[in-house]
Each structure stands twice: as C-alpha cells, then as structure tokens.
Design a protein around this motif. Structure first.
Motif, PDB file in Angstrom:
ATOM      1  N   LEU A  77       0.827  -1.203   0.000  1.00 35.44           N
ATOM      2  CA  LEU A  77       0.000   0.000   0.000  1.00 35.44           C
ATOM      3  C   LEU A  77       0.864   1.258   0.000  1.00 35.44           C
ATOM      4  N   GLN A  78       1.946   1.224   0.799  1.00 39.36           N
ATOM      5  CA  GLN A  78       2.801   2.406   0.851  1.00 39.36           C
ATOM      6  C   GLN A  78       3.513   2.651  -0.478  1.00 39.36           C
ATOM      7  N   GLN A  79       3.807   1.571  -1.238  1.00 39.75           N
ATOM      8  CA  GLN A  79       4.515   1.732  -2.506  1.00 39.75           C
ATOM      9  C   GLN A  79       3.558   1.972  -3.673  1.00 39.75           C
ATOM     10  N   ALA A  80       2.260   1.735  -3.457  1.00 45.18           N
ATOM     11  CA  ALA A  80       1.291   1.847  -4.549  1.00 45.18           C
ATOM     12  C   ALA A  80       1.053   3.302  -4.906  1.00 45.18           C
ATOM     13  N   GLY A  81       0.381   3.468  -6.011  1.00 44.81           N
ATOM     14  CA  GLY A  81       0.035   4.814  -6.423  1.00 44.81           C
ATOM     15  C   GLY A  81      -0.969   5.430  -5.467  1.00 44.81           C
ATOM     16  N   GLU A  82      -1.025   6.729  -5.472  1.00 45.00           N
ATOM     17  CA  GLU A  82      -1.860   7.456  -4.532  1.00 45.00           C
ATOM     18  C   GLU A  82      -3.330   7.378  -4.922  1.00 45.00           C
ATOM     19  N   ILE A  83      -4.205   7.134  -3.925  1.00 40.95           N
ATOM     20  CA  ILE A  83      -5.657   7.147  -4.108  1.00 40.95           C
ATOM     21  C   ILE A  83      -6.179   8.454  -3.528  1.00 40.95           C
ATOM     22  N   SER A  84      -7.148   9.045  -4.200  1.00 35.10           N
ATOM     23  CA  SER A  84      -7.719  10.306  -3.726  1.00 35.10           C
ATOM     24  C   SER A  84      -9.214  10.148  -3.486  1.00 35.10           C
ATOM     25  N   CYS A  85      -9.715  10.913  -2.512  1.00 40.36           N
ATOM     26  CA  CYS A  85     -11.139  10.957  -2.202  1.00 40.36           C
ATOM     27  C   CYS A  85     -11.691  12.327  -2.583  1.00 40.36           C
ATOM     28  N   THR A  86     -12.827  12.332  -3.246  1.00 39.07           N
ATOM     29  CA  THR A  86     -13.554  13.579  -3.476  1.00 39.07           C
ATOM     30  C   THR A  86     -14.628  13.677  -2.403  1.00 39.07           C
ATOM     31  N   LEU A  87     -14.451  14.573  -1.447  1.00 42.19           N
ATOM     32  CA  LEU A  87     -15.309  14.611  -0.273  1.00 42.19           C
ATOM     33  C   LEU A  87     -16.727  15.042  -0.639  1.00 42.19           C
ATOM     34  N   THR A  88     -17.696  14.329  -0.051  1.00 44.34           N
ATOM     35  CA  THR A  88     -19.107  14.722  -0.202  1.00 44.34           C
ATOM     36  C   THR A  88     -19.669  15.245   1.106  1.00 44.34           C
ATOM     37  N   THR A  89     -18.865  15.240   2.146  1.00 41.55           N
ATOM     38  CA  THR A  89     -19.310  15.725   3.452  1.00 41.55           C
ATOM     39  C   THR A  89     -18.109  16.276   4.197  1.00 41.55           C
ATOM     40  N   THR A  90     -18.352  17.164   5.134  1.00 41.47           N
ATOM     41  CA  THR A  90     -17.264  17.697   5.956  1.00 41.47           C
ATOM     42  C   THR A  90     -16.650  16.557   6.759  1.00 41.47           C
ATOM     43  N   THR A  91     -15.351  16.444   6.717  1.00 41.68           N
ATOM     44  CA  THR A  91     -14.659  15.302   7.304  1.00 41.68           C
ATOM     45  C   THR A  91     -13.674  15.772   8.367  1.00 41.68           C
TER      46      THR A  91
ATOM     47  N   VAL B 284      -8.658  10.375   5.403  1.00 44.50           N
ATOM     48  CA  VAL B 284      -8.152  11.567   4.721  1.00 44.50           C
ATOM     49  C   VAL B 284      -7.965  12.652   5.772  1.00 44.50           C
ATOM     50  N   MET B 285      -7.213  13.688   5.416  1.00 46.79           N
ATOM     51  CA  MET B 285      -7.073  14.821   6.320  1.00 46.79           C
ATOM     52  C   MET B 285      -8.406  15.577   6.376  1.00 46.79           C
ATOM     53  N   ASP B 286      -8.532  16.456   7.366  1.00 48.42           N
ATOM     54  CA  ASP B 286      -9.773  17.209   7.525  1.00 48.42           C
ATOM     55  C   ASP B 286     -10.050  18.037   6.273  1.00 48.42           C
ATOM     56  N   GLY B 287     -11.324  18.044   5.864  1.00 48.38           N
ATOM     57  CA  GLY B 287     -11.663  18.783   4.661  1.00 48.38           C
ATOM     58  C   GLY B 287     -13.142  19.060   4.551  1.00 48.38           C
ATOM     59  N   ALA B 288     -13.508  19.799   3.510  1.00 48.50           N
ATOM     60  CA  ALA B 288     -14.892  20.209   3.261  1.00 48.50           C
ATOM     61  C   ALA B 288     -15.374  19.564   1.966  1.00 48.50           C
ATOM     62  N   PRO B 289     -16.704  19.592   1.721  1.00 50.90           N
ATOM     63  CA  PRO B 289     -17.235  19.005   0.487  1.00 50.90           C
ATOM     64  C   PRO B 289     -16.548  19.547  -0.756  1.00 50.90           C
ATOM     65  N   ASP B 290     -16.322  18.657  -1.723  1.00 52.07           N
ATOM     66  CA  ASP B 290     -15.683  18.919  -3.014  1.00 52.07           C
ATOM     67  C   ASP B 290     -14.163  18.998  -2.933  1.00 52.07           C
TER      68      ASP B 290
ATOM     69  N   SER C  20     -11.831   4.463  -5.417  1.00 56.88           N
ATOM     70  CA  SER C  20     -12.668   5.647  -5.220  1.00 56.88           C
ATOM     71  C   SER C  20     -13.261   5.653  -3.818  1.00 56.88           C
ATOM     72  N   CYS C  21     -13.456   6.855  -3.274  1.00 56.87           N
ATOM     73  CA  CYS C  21     -14.072   7.020  -1.960  1.00 56.87           C
ATOM     74  C   CYS C  21     -14.605   8.445  -1.872  1.00 56.87           C
ATOM     75  N   SER C  22     -15.443   8.673  -0.853  1.00 55.42           N
ATOM     76  CA  SER C  22     -16.087   9.986  -0.742  1.00 55.42           C
ATOM     77  C   SER C  22     -15.841  10.648   0.606  1.00 55.42           C
ATOM     78  N   GLY C  23     -14.833  10.173   1.351  1.00 56.78           N
ATOM     79  CA  GLY C  23     -14.515  10.815   2.617  1.00 56.78           C
ATOM     80  C   GLY C  23     -15.475  10.427   3.719  1.00 56.78           C
ATOM     81  N   GLY C  24     -15.630  11.300   4.717  1.00 49.73           N
ATOM     82  CA  GLY C  24     -16.445  10.952   5.869  1.00 49.73           C
ATOM     83  C   GLY C  24     -15.647  10.119   6.857  1.00 49.73           C
ATOM     84  N   THR C  25     -16.348   9.388   7.705  1.00 49.86           N
ATOM     85  CA  THR C  25     -15.679   8.683   8.793  1.00 49.86           C
ATOM     86  C   THR C  25     -16.040   7.202   8.796  1.00 49.86           C
ATOM     87  N   TYR C  26     -15.325   6.460   9.655  1.00 50.10           N
ATOM     88  CA  TYR C  26     -15.621   5.050   9.901  1.00 50.10           C
ATOM     89  C   TYR C  26     -15.418   4.772  11.385  1.00 50.10           C
TER      90      TYR C  26
END
Length: 660
Positions: free
Chosen positions: A54-68, A103-109, A190-196
């Motif tokens: 996972l650390q050597q793999a390419g970077e995955i990004s999340c497009t946030l749909t909610t404040t995280t 993901v780090m803290d962020g806002a929608p989009d 793909s992912c949309s942020g938020g929490t678990y």
C-alpha cells in the motif's frame, strides 16, 4: 588469365561473406533480448524488509461529499511512500474508536489523498481472540481493509476483500504477547470521505468443547440476502414475525422494511438456537442509525428507531459466534418514548395481597429471568401459605463487563438482603450486601464478569419479615456497563471475604438439624399442605405445625473482631502517545494485571486485568490496610483510606519493539 583472376576474386568474396554470416550466427545474443536472470528480477528490489504494497502503490484520492474530521486528529496516519517502521511508530493503542477518517480534515468537493490508520496491541493474551471490525459510517464512503503485522512487521493476517459490503473484520489469536500492529486502509480506487468506526472485542481462551457438533441449519426462504442489493422487501404489515436461520458461519441477513414518517419501530430477535445475534438498522442511504447486541435479554438483540420519512429502512442481522442455527425476527410499530422525566419503567406494583408475576421463584431451578437495564417491581408475598418468600432471579452475563443489581423504592418496613451466585448452587456464592449504607435499607452488589452464563440473585428478608407482608413491594434493577460502577456510599457487608477477593456468604451444607441456606428467622409456623421442591430454601411443609431452626445469613461478628471495611478500587493504565498527560482515545493499555493484598496477613484478596480501555474496578473486604501491586510495571501502592483511585501514565517512547 583474366578469367582465372576473376574466378579467384569471386571465390575470395564468397569465403568472406560466409565467414561474416557464420560469425553472426555464433555470436551470443544481446543482453537486452535475453530473459532477465533471477538476480535481475525487477520486483526483487521491492521485496525487502519494510516493503508495504500500500505504501509503494500509487496514490488514491477521495472527493469529499461531506465535511470530514478525524477523531484522533490524524496522529496515527501513514501516507504513501513512508516505510513500515515510520508507520508503526505512529500507531495508537487498539480500542473502540468512532469517527475516524482516512483523509485529512476537509470540506465538500475537496480532493484529498488517502492515508492508512495504524493501531497497536500490546501485552496480548496468548490464545485469546481479538475481533477487530471496521465499519464505514455511510456504508460506501470507504471500502475498508485490515492488515495485521507482528513485532517484526511481517504480515500475519489480513482482510482485503473488496466484495464484503465495504467493511472489514478479522480475528487475531495471538501466539506471542506482541506488539501487533493493525493497518486500516482504503482498498478500492474511489471514496467519498467521511468517517468510519473501529470496534474491538476480546474473549479469553476457552477449553476445547467435547460436545458433538450441532446440526447444520437449512437456508431460510429469504436466501440469498447477504448484502444490501439482495435484501428482500418485507410485507407492509406490523407486527411481523420471521422464522430465520444462519445456514453458514458467515451468513448475514439483510431485509428491507417500509415505514411511515414520524412513527417509532422496533426490530428484535428471539428464540435463539445456537446463535448470538447482532442487529443493525440502516436508512435508505445505507447509513447506520442503530446497532444493538444483547438489548433483548440473554444473547437476543433489540433496536428502536424513529422513521424520518415515508420509505424503506434496512434491517441487518448477523451472528456473533462461529456457528449455524436459527432465530426469530420481530418488527413492529411501538409507542413513542415519553418525553421528559417519567415514572420508573417496569412492572407496576402488584395488587395488595397477590404474589408478583415472577412467582413461584423459590429455588435456583425456578429463578425468574429479568432483563438488564430495566427496573421491575416485585414483592415478598409468599406464593404458598404463610411463607417465607425468597426470590431468585437470573440475568445473562458476558466476560469483561461490569454488572450491578440494586433495589430501590422499598415499601415501609421492607429491609431486603441480597446474595449473588455465579451458578445454581449454594457453594457458588460470589458475595452479597445487606444495606447500602446506615439507614438506607436498600441492597446493592457490583460484579465484574469473567464468564458467559447466568448470574443468580437471591433476595430475602432474613429475620426482618415486613410487618405487613401484603404490602412488601420493592424495585429491582440490574445494569451492565463497560466501566466500573461508582459507589455512592460504603455498602454494608453480609459476610467476610474469601481469598479471591469476593464476598461470599457462608453456606454450610443443610442437615436435618439445621438448615443454614435460607435468610429466614427461627420461627414456628403453621404451613399449608402445598409441597415445595426438595431444593427449596423453605422446609418441606406438613399438615401440622412444626418448629424449624434456621440460621440467618447475616452471621453476627464477634465483638472482639473489628468489622471488615469495603475498599472500592479503580485503576487506569494508559500509554500517553501524544504526551498531553491524560488518557485520550485509543490510549488505554489492556491486559495489565492488578492484585490486592491484606497487609497484615499478605493474603491475596483480588486479582483482575485492565480492559481495552485500560480500566478495571473491583471492591475488596479487609480488616486493615490494603496493598495494590501492578507486577508487570513494578508498581506498589498502600491503601489506608476508604477507596483507591489510581492512574498510571506510560510516557511515549521511540521504537516499536516491546512494551511502550
């Protein structure tokens, strides 16, 4: 002459061309066209210590749909390109934690790179089971995986199945004390942020069962219904009762149920056969809104919710144990909870002169099952003849949880005595309590369970029979908690302590001359002809009056001996990963042994272990000072006051090997 020269020239050119062709054919192939030698394998450089796919793999990004926002402020985050040693050094203590983010803290989009979260388990109990589960809060905002590493950072276990409804679960059975490291990751593109949420369950080693394997269960009529897409739509009717099965050990049942807005509904399981249910409710966006394990009593589950719209909700039932079996699922509309303060819930006081609804519960075998966290009202009206009435109850307990049973709302003249047993036997007494404090005649007993099974509670009045037996109501409440119950006052003991730190009441074996088991006075009674069980605390009645000599359970203490004092003990051990001087989320240290000794005799009074939150609590009975020790940490503490509240902070250290 010219012709001969031409012939010689032609022959020379032919020989030269032949030599060139032969040389070319016999020359070794160019290295670029050859298959690479094993030592030149391009992947061999990656398979070195510290490599993490996972650390050597390419970077995955999340497009946030909610404040995280991450509950731990991303202190345990590890980013692509960082090696395993760096990641493991950021790991926080493994414990139940909600509202985590990848993901780090962020806002929608916002478009943010995905990282992994790291946790560590220290002092693992060999042979125990640690069940670790991750659940995305909105079902599909993450597709989660878990990887477990040992102290050498070698992979020992993983769940990276992308087709298991986006959650991950695995069970670690340690063969060393660790540390073990748990990496939570996003396993799809793909992912949309938020929490678990991270949930951790612990069970101690158990003996290998010798019973024959239970029969397998057949598929019920709703299979296959193993995910949200397969959930069958149930009929629009309430109440609704379904006869269901877990036909495999990993079977999970999904249902779709229609509700009307602003109405309350309840889903509950019952009639369990070889299973332990866990029930969840999800809304139409597949966001979990309710979750319950044992709320319906025993191993059954119950979840209530208020519908926010006209439409469907998902009901998901899974089995907590590795077995197949059957259960019933009931879904019904219920009344809305009463807002604001309300009378104590439970059974209404029984009419004057009538035995309560749990009678006849005069013996262990007849013990009445009562639900946890629900007050109920009973009385000491005897079911047969003139009495006495001794009430047996039982509740289902699980290991590593705290339980408390307590009376309240005593009718005038009622002074109960409580005794608690871990099995249906007079020799299995754990302890008891007479009065919570002077002038408070209620009884209360707290218990830390180390087993799965029934806990038995006996309530009687001893030689304090109420003056009006037909107006002898009392309320009984048994509760469970992951944290110790805090005592508001010093309980009054019913007996002396044992070497295990509990408070058993002496229970001599019955004899024809003396029955010592029953909290009833010496009295002469005219008994009714109705017989009782041979095991009943009440002597077998006859047609005529007879004299019974019965000793009280509250044996008087000789005047020359000072009464024992009860010392509540509360201990917290935590690894201060962020150095803020207080326990934070995930910083508790599990499995630390604590022992209590009587200073005067060096007698072991109690021993217990911290839970996954780093906490433990128990009460001991001693004549004098008590010495507390934590052997693993080399700590000792002398208790001379009325209670002990100890916090042990383990400062952060560098490195990942051994105990922090």
């Amino acid at each position: 002459m010219k012709r001969s020269h031409l012939l010689l020239l032609t022959t020379a050119v032919s020989i030269a061309l032949l030599l060139v062709v032969t040389s070319t054919l016999l020359r070794p192939s160019h290295p670029a066209l050859a298959a690479p030698r094993p030592e030149q394998d391009a992947f061999s450089k990656l398979l070195r210590p510290g490599f993490s796919p996972l650390q050597q793999a390419g970077e995955i990004s999340c497009t946030l749909t909610t404040t995280t926002t991450d509950r731990l402020n991303n202190t345990n985050a590890c980013f692509p390109g960082e090696n395993l040693n760096t990641c493991a050094n950021r790991a926080v203590i493994l414990a139940d934690t909600d509202n985590l983010a990848l993901v780090m803290d962020g806002a929608p989009d916002d478009v943010l790179p995905v990282h992994t979260d790291w946790f560590r388990l220290d002092n693992a109990q060999i042979g125990s089971n640690y069940v670790v589960e991750t659940l995305p809060d909105r079902t599909n905002n993450y597709n989660l995986g878990i990887t477990v590493y040992d102290s050498n950072l070698d992979v020992v276990l993983s769940d990276t199945n992308a087709q298991d409804n986006n959650r991950a679960q695995l069970t670690l059975e340690p063969d060393t004390q660790g540390p073990y490291f748990f990496e939570v990751s996003q396993i799809s593109a793909s992912c949309s942020g938020g929490t678990y949420d991270l949930e951790v369950a612990f069970s101690a080693p158990t003996a290998t069962p010798t019973a024959t394997e239970p029969p397998a269960a057949n598929e019920d009529e709703y299979e296959p219904n193993n995910n949200f897409e397969q959930a069958p739509t149930l009929p629009i009717q309430v109440p609704l009762l379904l006869d269901l099965t877990f036909h495999t050990t990993d079977d999970r049942d999904y249902f779709l149920f229609y509700t009307k807005s602003d109405r309350w509904f309840e889903a509950s399981t019952s009639d369990l056969d070889r299973v332990d249910t866990l029930l969840e409710v999800y809304d139409r966006d597949q966001k979990r809104i309710e979750r319950d394990d044992d709320g319906a009593g025993g191993l059954a589950s119950s979840a209530r919710w208020r519908s926010e719209y006209d439409g469907y909700y998902y009901i998901v039932v899974q089995n907590n144990v590795d077995s197949t079996g059957s259960y019933n699922l009931t879904i019904e509309q219920i009344s809305a909870p009463t807002p604001g303060p309300s009378p104590t819930p439970g059974v209404a006081p029984t009419p004057r002169g009538r035995a309560d609804d749990c009678e006849n519960n005069l013996t262990f075998e007849q013990a009445c099952v009562i639900p946890l966290n629900q007050s109920q009202t009973f009385n000491f009206v005897p079911p047969f003849g003139e009495g006495p009435d001794n009430d047996f109850y039982k509740v289902w307990v699980k290991p590593d949880l705290h339980y408390r049973c307590q009376t309240s709302d005593l009718a005038p003249g009622v002074d109960p005595n409580m005794i608690v047993f871990r099995a249906p036997s007079w020799d299995a007494a754990i302890g008891g309590n007479d009065d919570i404090e002077p002038c408070n005649f209620n009884s209360s007993f707290s218990f830390f369970s180390d087993y799965t099974g029934w806990l038995y509670i006996l309530l009687g009045t001893g030689d304090r029979t109420p003056s009006d037996i037909f107006a002898s109501d009392y309320t009984l409440l048994c509760e469970k908690s992951v944290n110790p119950f805090l005592a508001t006052s010093t309980p009054q003991a019913t007996a002396t302590s044992s070497s295990a730190g509990k408070l058993p009441t002496p229970m001599p074996s019955p004899s024809p001359e003396l029955d010592t088991r029953t909290p009833t006075p010496t009295r002469t009674a005219t008994l009714s002809p109705t017989p009782t069980s041979p095991e009943s605390p009440i002597a077998t009645p006859t047609q005529q009056a007879q004299s019974m000599s019965i000793r009280r359970l509250t044996t008087p203490i000789p005047a020359a001996t000072s009464p024992p004092r009860f010392v509540p003990v509360s201990i917290l051990v935590y690894y201060d990963a962020n150095g803020d001087g207080q326990r934070g989320a995930g910083e508790g240290i599990a499995g630390i042994s604590a022992r209590a000794y009587e200073v005067a005799t060096n007698q072991l009074l109690a021993e217990d272990y911290t839970d996954v939150q780093g906490s433990l609590g128990f009460s001991v009975s001693a004549q004098g000072p008590v010495r507390l020790t934590l052997p693993f940490l080399g700590l000792s503490h002398l208790v001379v006051g009325e209670e002990a509240n100890i916090q042990v902070r383990v400062p952060p250290q560098s490195g990942i090997g051994g105990t922090p």
